[in-house]
Design an enzyme around this catalytic site. Structure first.
Site, PDB file in Angstrom:
ATOM      1  N   HIS A 131       0.843  -1.306  -0.050  1.00 28.45           N
ATOM      2  CA  HIS A 131       0.042  -0.032  -0.065  1.00 28.45           C
ATOM      3  C   HIS A 131       0.674   1.233  -0.089  1.00 28.45           C
ATOM      4  CE1 HIS A 131      -3.363   2.904   0.789  1.00 28.45           C
ATOM      5  NE2 HIS A 131      -2.607   2.974   1.921  1.00 28.45           N
ATOM      6  N   GLN A 149       3.759   1.689  -1.178  1.00 27.73           N
ATOM      7  CA  GLN A 149       4.537   1.635  -2.476  1.00 27.73           C
ATOM      8  C   GLN A 149       3.730   2.127  -3.619  1.00 27.73           C
ATOM      9  OE1 GLN A 149       8.049   1.391  -2.952  1.00 27.73           O
ATOM     10  NE2 GLN A 149       8.027   1.209  -0.919  1.00 27.73           N
ATOM     11  N   ASP A 150       2.312   1.731  -3.315  1.00 28.41           N
ATOM     12  CA  ASP A 150       1.497   2.231  -4.284  1.00 28.41           C
ATOM     13  C   ASP A 150       1.029   3.655  -4.005  1.00 28.41           C
ATOM     14  OD1 ASP A 150      -1.004   1.573  -6.216  1.00 28.41           O
ATOM     15  OD2 ASP A 150      -2.104   1.926  -4.617  1.00 28.41           O
ATOM     16  N   HIS A 151       0.758   3.968  -2.927  1.00 26.47           N
ATOM     17  CA  HIS A 151       0.672   5.554  -2.432  1.00 26.47           C
ATOM     18  C   HIS A 151       1.557   6.242  -3.229  1.00 26.47           C
ATOM     19  CE1 HIS A 151      -2.362   7.306  -0.067  1.00 26.47           C
ATOM     20  NE2 HIS A 151      -1.234   8.305   0.488  1.00 26.47           N
TER      21      HIS A 151
END
Length: 116
Positions: A85, A87-89
């Site tokens: 999450h 890294q995605d953010h």
């Protein structure tokens, strides 16, 4: 002895994850703020917000680079959904900031044409 970030539930690990999430969120918010400022014709403020967003992203990217370096050097780094999450953010914030730079530039151009 375990590596510092091997346990994905440790305070050290979660501190890194939350730092990435917070920096990404701050950067995205600043980039959005820059777009709003540009719409209001406040281009100096918009540039300042974009610079602040870049600094937030740099901080998060430095943490990410540190983790990747540790991993490349053989340190065990635990992974869980929180890290995914984070890294995605971060990637979403980078993309949003890049787009905000373009929107601010287009808004500057549009307002200049309207004021001719």
């Amino acid at each position: 002895m375990t590596d510092k970030y091997e346990n994905p539930t440790s305070d050290d690990y979660m501190g890194v994850v939350m730092g990435i999430i917070m920096s990404g969120g701050n950067a995205k918010g600043l980039a959005f703020q820059a777009i709003q400022q540009a719409k209001d014709g406040k281009f100096a403020e918009a540039e300042s917000s974009l610079n602040e967003a870049s600094e937030q992203l740099r901080e998060a990217h430095d943490v990410q680079t540190d983790l990747l370096t540790r991993l490349a050097q053989g340190e065990k780094i635990g992974w869980n959904l929180y890290m995914v999450h984070a890294q995605d953010h971060l990637m979403n914030a980078i993309t949003f900031k890049d787009l905000a730079v373009e929107v601010v530039g287009q808004e500057r151009r549009l307002q200049a044409l309207e004021n001719k």
